[in-house]
Design a protein around this motif. Structure first.
Motif, PDB file in Angstrom:
ATOM      1  N   UNK A  44      55.449  20.638  33.040  1.00  0.00           N
ATOM      2  CA  UNK A  44      54.835  21.685  33.850  1.00  0.00           C
ATOM      3  C   UNK A  44      54.671  22.917  32.958  1.00  0.00           C
ATOM      4  N   UNK A  45      53.489  23.133  32.392  1.00  0.00           N
ATOM      5  CA  UNK A  45      53.305  24.320  31.541  1.00  0.00           C
ATOM      6  C   UNK A  45      53.609  25.601  32.304  1.00  0.00           C
ATOM      7  N   UNK A  46      54.304  26.507  31.657  1.00  0.00           N
ATOM      8  CA  UNK A  46      54.619  27.775  32.285  1.00  0.00           C
ATOM      9  C   UNK A  46      53.366  28.640  32.374  1.00  0.00           C
ATOM     10  N   UNK A  47      53.338  29.501  33.381  1.00  0.00           N
ATOM     11  CA  UNK A  47      52.212  30.409  33.544  1.00  0.00           C
ATOM     12  C   UNK A  47      52.362  31.571  32.562  1.00  0.00           C
ATOM     13  N   UNK A  48      51.244  32.023  32.017  1.00  0.00           N
ATOM     14  CA  UNK A  48      51.246  33.123  31.049  1.00  0.00           C
ATOM     15  C   UNK A  48      50.400  34.256  31.612  1.00  0.00           C
ATOM     16  N   UNK A  49      50.991  35.440  31.674  1.00  0.00           N
ATOM     17  CA  UNK A  49      50.274  36.620  32.157  1.00  0.00           C
ATOM     18  C   UNK A  49      50.306  37.700  31.093  1.00  0.00           C
TER      19      UNK A  49
END
Length: 393
Positions: free
Chosen positions: A137-142
């Motif tokens: 599950x790729x982490x979200x990047x902000x």
């Protein structure tokens, strides 16, 4: 005169000592495997010398287990405000052993393991050795508006929810996070706990880097959030990262509910008996007596991170680093550079003579990245960064 005793440690001394970090690639600067170059605290060294003088080499005595468990419980109460029953703090050899035990005995048989990525490299291989698939599950990047701090990684709740719906049962949570250096906020973890609880899932919480948190951030154990979180969590931690004791083979598995503790009474003893006797001695001294050394080391590591960010800003603005909130591992994004098709770690080992960890080993989300170990004397770090900058010029 050096500003700190760590500055006086040389690369030749580290190579002569023969650790894997410096011996695996002997013609390079070792900045890959997660161990420090600073030795350990005087209190740990004294405790180990005393144990050797007493020939404390036999099978694991219960008195040392009790001493270690009580030392960790006091440390957790003082540092994290987490009230842990010492009897629920059990010895195992390392965090990977803890993961194997949790997968085997506490997750639904045959179910996939849910792994947010990028992740600690062995987390991508251990489940397969146990016959389990991995749902990455790729982490979200902000990138917060107006901020120059670099990318911010967060757990993707929708993707984790989908992974549970796809059959996953055990979520591997890492906090502080290796390799991205995040220290999760309680609100973030509470949101994760709600997803896990909704699906009747479990959490393996890897908190091995918990003592290595920098000013402005605070480690909150996931299991301490609520009764709900405690009911579905098994926590693994160790003194091995913060006090540089990976070869001592002693970690702590923390049981936070009655049901898991009952299971452990029937399956845990063989794992406990494999823990190193001297590792228990070292861990107890680390948790009970070595807080001042840890705090001083954290200050030094924070200074090393500033050296990194200053150099990147001045000479390599194309290379982004995730803001370091905990651990001593910097997550570097090289995707804006043309490296001739080579992974960043391979390029830098060949061209700069500096060995980093290849980001692709941390999952598909890590391709084009590399992990840099900052826990080295500042003159060595400066040389490594100078070499990297020159190779990329």
């Amino acid at each position: 005169m050096s500003s700190h005793p760590f500055d006086d440690i040389t690369a030749d001394q580290l190579r002569a000592a023969g650790s894997m970090k410096w011996s695996a690639y002997p013609d390079t600067i070792g900045a890959w495997v997660a161990e420090m170059d600073f030795g350990t605290s005087p209190e740990v060294t004294t405790a180990l010398h005393d144990a050797v003088d007493r020939a404390l080499f036999g099978y694991l005595p219960q008195s040392l287990v009790t001493q270690m468990s009580e030392s960790y419980a006091r440390f957790a109460a003082e540092r994290y405000s987490w009230g842990v029953d010492p009897a629920r703090v059990r010895p195992v050899t390392d965090v990977l052993t803890a993961l194997e035990l949790v997968i085997t005995h506490y997750s639904r048989p045959g179910s996939p393991i849910i792994l947010p990525t990028p992740a600690y490299m062995p987390f991508l291989t251990v489940p397969g050795l146990l016959g389990r698939e991995i749902i990455q599950v790729p982490m979200a990047v902000t990138r917060p508006a107006g901020s120059s701090d670099g990318p911010r990684y967060t757990y993707d709740l929708d993707a984790i929810d989908a992974a549970f719906r796809a059959g996953g049962h055990l979520l591997v949570l890492c906090n502080p996070h290796n390799p991205i250096g995040r220290v999760l906020l309680p609100a973030e973890m509470q949101a994760i706990a709600e997803v896990v609880d909704r699906h009747g899932g479990r959490v393996f919480s890897d908190e091995i880097h918990a003592p290595l948190v920098y000013e402005g951030h605070r480690h909150v154990p996931y299991a301490s959030l609520s009764e709900t979180a405690a009911s579905h969590t098994i926590t693994a931690t160790s003194a091995s990262k913060a006090w540089n004791l990976p070869g001592m083979k002693c970690a702590q598995l923390v049981l936070s509910n009655d049901a898991d503790a009952k299971v452990w009474t029937s399956i845990g003893r063989p794992a406990e008996m494999q823990t190193a006797t001297l590792g228990l001695v070292a861990s107890s001294a680390a948790y009970a007596e070595s807080g001042a050394w840890l705090d001083d080391t954290l200050g030094y590591l924070r200074g090393n991170y500033r050296v990194l960010t200053d150099l990147l800003a001045a000479e390599l603005p194309q290379v982004e680093v995730a803001p370091l909130e905990g651990t001593y591992l910097a997550w570097l994004d090289f995707r804006a550079l043309d490296l001739g098709g080579l992974p960043p770690a391979a390029f830098l080992r060949t061209r700069a003579g500096v060995t980093l960890t290849d980001g692709a080993l941390c999952g598909m989300a890590g391709e084009g990245f590399a992990r840099l170990n900052l826990a080295t004397p500042r003159p060595i770090l400066t040389e490594a960064l100078t070499r990297i900058a020159a190779s990329l010029a």
